[in-house]
Write an enzyme that holds these catalytic residues in place. Structure first.
Site, PDB file in Angstrom:
ATOM      1  N   ARG A   1      -2.156  -1.493  -0.771  1.00 43.53           N
ATOM      2  CA  ARG A   1      -1.777  -0.223  -0.160  1.00 43.53           C
ATOM      3  C   ARG A   1      -1.756   0.886  -1.190  1.00 43.53           C
ATOM      4  O   ARG A   1      -2.326   1.939  -1.004  1.00 43.53           O
ATOM      5  CB  ARG A   1      -0.386  -0.324   0.476  1.00 43.53           C
ATOM      6  CG  ARG A   1      -0.325  -1.206   1.681  1.00 43.53           C
ATOM      7  CD  ARG A   1       1.095  -1.319   2.151  1.00 43.53           C
ATOM      8  NE  ARG A   1       1.899  -1.867   1.043  1.00 43.53           N
ATOM      9  CZ  ARG A   1       2.979  -2.588   1.175  1.00 43.53           C
ATOM     10  NH1 ARG A   1       3.454  -2.819   2.358  1.00 43.53           N
ATOM     11  NH2 ARG A   1       3.628  -3.062   0.143  1.00 43.53           N
TER      12      ARG A   1
ATOM     13  N   LYS B   1      12.862 -15.635  -0.039  1.00 39.51           N
ATOM     14  CA  LYS B   1      13.039 -14.575   0.959  1.00 39.51           C
ATOM     15  C   LYS B   1      13.813 -15.101   2.157  1.00 39.51           C
ATOM     16  O   LYS B   1      13.736 -16.276   2.496  1.00 39.51           O
ATOM     17  CB  LYS B   1      11.675 -14.055   1.429  1.00 39.51           C
ATOM     18  CG  LYS B   1      10.947 -13.229   0.395  1.00 39.51           C
ATOM     19  CD  LYS B   1       9.704 -12.600   1.016  1.00 39.51           C
ATOM     20  CE  LYS B   1       9.019 -11.676   0.028  1.00 39.51           C
ATOM     21  NZ  LYS B   1       7.848 -11.029   0.629  1.00 39.51           N
TER      22      LYS B   1
ATOM     23  N   HIS C   1      -1.734  -5.181   8.434  1.00 33.49           N
ATOM     24  CA  HIS C   1      -2.183  -6.569   8.290  1.00 33.49           C
ATOM     25  C   HIS C   1      -3.391  -6.835   9.183  1.00 33.49           C
ATOM     26  O   HIS C   1      -4.370  -7.453   8.744  1.00 33.49           O
ATOM     27  CB  HIS C   1      -1.075  -7.556   8.683  1.00 33.49           C
ATOM     28  CG  HIS C   1       0.116  -7.557   7.800  1.00 33.49           C
ATOM     29  ND1 HIS C   1       1.390  -7.421   8.300  1.00 33.49           N
ATOM     30  CD2 HIS C   1       0.246  -7.690   6.456  1.00 33.49           C
ATOM     31  CE1 HIS C   1       2.257  -7.481   7.307  1.00 33.49           C
ATOM     32  NE2 HIS C   1       1.590  -7.633   6.167  1.00 33.49           N
TER      33      HIS C   1
ATOM     34  N   SER D   1       6.069  -4.188   6.242  1.00 33.88           N
ATOM     35  CA  SER D   1       6.934  -4.921   7.170  1.00 33.88           C
ATOM     36  C   SER D   1       8.392  -4.504   7.011  1.00 33.88           C
ATOM     37  O   SER D   1       9.126  -4.410   7.995  1.00 33.88           O
ATOM     38  CB  SER D   1       6.796  -6.432   6.946  1.00 33.88           C
ATOM     39  OG  SER D   1       5.503  -6.865   7.289  1.00 33.88           O
TER      40      SER D   1
END
Length: 160
Positions: free
Chosen positions: A90, A41, A17, A128
């Site tokens: 990514r 979430k 990040h 994460s």
């Protein structure tokens, strides 16, 4: 003034990040790192904790501001006068979802562009979720997150 938003959950913020934040900050006059309040979430860190950690790890980048939002990203972009959304990619698997979101956002607000930044090769595997799993089992986090984030992660998992 050219303003961009880098949205995410940042639960927790990783070196991946931070890499995107630094690179995005070089492209715009102001970069708002916007923490998403996502009711779907269950984050490990509260919104306040995530904002605090982001402020700490970006304190040396003068044109970065940390904020939060809920609702539609394009509405938030309108509110803060942002002309761009920065998304880090990514893997190829990220692209399909992010491309779909970019097209929807463009439909909802044609004046906002989405800019994709490929992650640096050394962070291509980093997420994460992976960091939280390593922390949960007491693994070394120095390659993945700044010390302050590692400390907070270890505190969280000692409590649980």
């Amino acid at each position: 003034m050219r303003v961009a938003i880098y949205p995410g959950s940042f639960d927790p913020v990783t070196y991946g990040h931070i890499d995107i934040i630094k690179r995005g900050a070089n492209l715009f006059d102001k970069l708002i790192v916007a923490v998403l309040l996502n009711p779907a979430k269950r984050p490990l860190f509260s919104i306040q904790e995530r904002i605090e950690l982001l402020k700490e790890v970006t304190k040396d980048i003068p044109n970065v501001e940390v904020d939060y939002f809920d609702g539609l990203l394009v509405e938030y972009a309108k509110k803060v006068n942002a002309s761009a959304i920065i998304k880090g990619l990514r893997m190829v698997s990220d692209f399909e979802y992010e491309f779909q979101m970019a097209l929807v956002n463009k439909k909802l607000n044609p004046s906002v562009e989405t800019i994709f930044l490929m992650t640096s090769a050394k962070y291509g595997y980093l997420s994460s979720s992976l960091v939280k799993e390593i922390a949960q089992f007491g693994g070394c986090l120095s390659e993945f997150v700044p010390d302050i984030v590692a400390e907070r992660l270890m505190e969280k998992f000692k409590k649980s």
